[in-house]
Enzyme design. Sequence first.
Site, PDB file in Angstrom:
ATOM      1  N   GLU A  49      46.560  69.755  51.759  1.00  0.00           N
ATOM      2  CA  GLU A  49      45.495  69.070  52.500  1.00  0.00           C
ATOM      3  C   GLU A  49      45.369  69.719  53.876  1.00  0.00           C
ATOM      4  OE1 GLU A  49      46.091  64.840  52.380  1.00  0.00           O
ATOM      5  OE2 GLU A  49      45.679  64.767  50.224  1.00  0.00           O
ATOM      6  N   HIS A 104      45.063  69.285  47.117  1.00  0.00           N
ATOM      7  CA  HIS A 104      46.008  68.252  47.598  1.00  0.00           C
ATOM      8  C   HIS A 104      47.445  68.666  47.285  1.00  0.00           C
ATOM      9  CE1 HIS A 104      42.790  65.130  48.068  1.00  0.00           C
ATOM     10  NE2 HIS A 104      42.297  65.633  46.961  1.00  0.00           N
ATOM     11  N   GLY A 135      36.697  63.420  43.496  1.00  0.00           N
ATOM     12  CA  GLY A 135      36.750  62.195  42.700  1.00  0.00           C
ATOM     13  C   GLY A 135      37.641  62.478  41.509  1.00  0.00           C
ATOM     14  N   SER A 174      38.120  69.187  46.635  1.00  0.00           N
ATOM     15  CA  SER A 174      39.017  68.503  45.704  1.00  0.00           C
ATOM     16  C   SER A 174      38.580  68.744  44.247  1.00  0.00           C
ATOM     17  CB  SER A 174      39.073  67.018  46.075  1.00  0.00           C
ATOM     18  OG  SER A 174      40.108  66.359  45.397  1.00  0.00           O
ATOM     19  N   ALA A 175      38.101  67.751  43.515  1.00  0.00           N
ATOM     20  CA  ALA A 175      37.642  67.970  42.139  1.00  0.00           C
ATOM     21  C   ALA A 175      36.552  69.045  42.083  1.00  0.00           C
ATOM     22  CB  ALA A 175      37.128  66.665  41.538  1.00  0.00           C
TER      23      ALA A 175
HETATM   24 CA   LIG Z   1      40.871  63.369  42.492  1.00  0.00          CA
END
Ligand SMILES: [Ca+2]
Lengths: 240, 240
Positions: free
Chosen positions: B195, B159, B89, B122-123
């Site tokens: 990714e 990413h 997020g 991710s985060a």
């Molecule tokens: Ca993000």
Amino acid sequence: MNRKLLLVSNSTLHGGGYLQHCQEHIQHFFGQEVKRVLFVPYALHDRDAYTKTARDKFQSLGYELDSVHEAANPVEAVRKAEGIFIGGGNTFRLLKALYDNDLVTEIRKRVLQDGIPYMGSSAGTNVATISINTTNDMPIVYPPTLTAISLVPFNINPHYLDPDPNSRHMGETREQRIVQYHEELGTPCVLGLREGSMLLVEGNKASLLGTTNARLFQRGKQTTEFEPGSDLSFLLIDAP
Amino acid sequence: MNRKLLLVSNSTLHGGGYLQHCQEHIQHFFGQEVKRVLFVPYALHDRDAYTKTARDKFQSLGYELDSVHEAANPVEAVRKAEGIFIGGGNTFRLLKALYDNDLVTEIRKRVLQDGIPYMGSSAGTNVATISINTTNDMPIVYPPTLTAISLVPFNINPHYLDPDPNSRHMGETREQRIVQYHEELGTPCVLGLREGSMLLVEGNKASLLGTTNARLFQRGKQTTEFEPGSDLSFLLIDAP
Ligand SMILES: [Ca+2]
Ligand SMILES: [Ca+2]
């Protein structure tokens, strides 16, 4: 309010030279009364090289350029400036250096009280707004706050980018990022300035210049598109 | 050191479902001893909806999922957790909420001292590293510091995206942003996880999993590419 701002999305447009796409606007903005512009190169690491690039361009447009990083006393340099130009680079690095050198309050005072013209490009546009919450840059350093010079009561997202329908990349789109910002309480408008567009503010009048549309995001409202020439003065009214 | 980490670049790969591309790795990582995983949904605004998505997926893989935002006492929930998963997020929102809830030190302790498995995506991968200086996210809120849980002594850029040779967009490329980070003194390595790739850390051994290469940026050195299966244990040695 005596304010005079030229807030440019991007320093270089694809296929053109440094500040080439907005050079007539720069000359019209600083006019004939301003002879010397004070440059703030803090957003890039190599301040000397950056100053040379900016100086060459401004000289070709008829202005002498002094860099704040060459001044013995940066605050004094701002106090004496006839006009200011803050260039792009990394917004976090720029804002931190502005605070480290005690320039935030001084620039605000010169622009809002004395009415000297302020031009920003990219990161220099971000720091002119209420905060850098909507920068695209990587947080490579930690500034003491995200609150910026606050020459306008809203936020700008420079280099605004439409979603690419062919992309297979799953990182958030620019629109999704701004929508996430507006999930936070009390967040102000965000004007997405696509590359090629710029905002001119004169007193309480704001208008969109350049060749591309701008996209306005307002918390809890529909986003809207504005064409070059649009009157955006309503953005200057402090909103809750 | 008893550490066990699965640091995933992205939650969803183009064309697949949530966590689908790494589901076998998740099952292998948490194994059969872990029955319940503690989920941290702080990176997204709608924590209930996010928890439902994560719970459905983890249940399909044979794990019960509790969300820290449903716990009366989040610190207690971390103290009792058998395993932790922090989802993606906005990284700034996530790190701020981790500090607001006093979870940073507690999670570090449980993972590094007690050896409970930590999965991030991710985060959730950003906050597992030394700092969030190399997140791609927009700074929509201001955390008290950019220092993160520090389960590894380097940074990750999730990413990670190669420059698009056909792009006319003039914003910095991902590589340029990381190079700007390394212009700052004393900055650690940055592992660019494309990714589809993920890093598995078991004690002092680190290896690259997944289907894409990773790109390593080291201050003052050439960048290097690593293929899936590469041993990246050298990254775990604290470097100056
Ligand atoms: Ca993000
Ligand atoms: Ca920038």
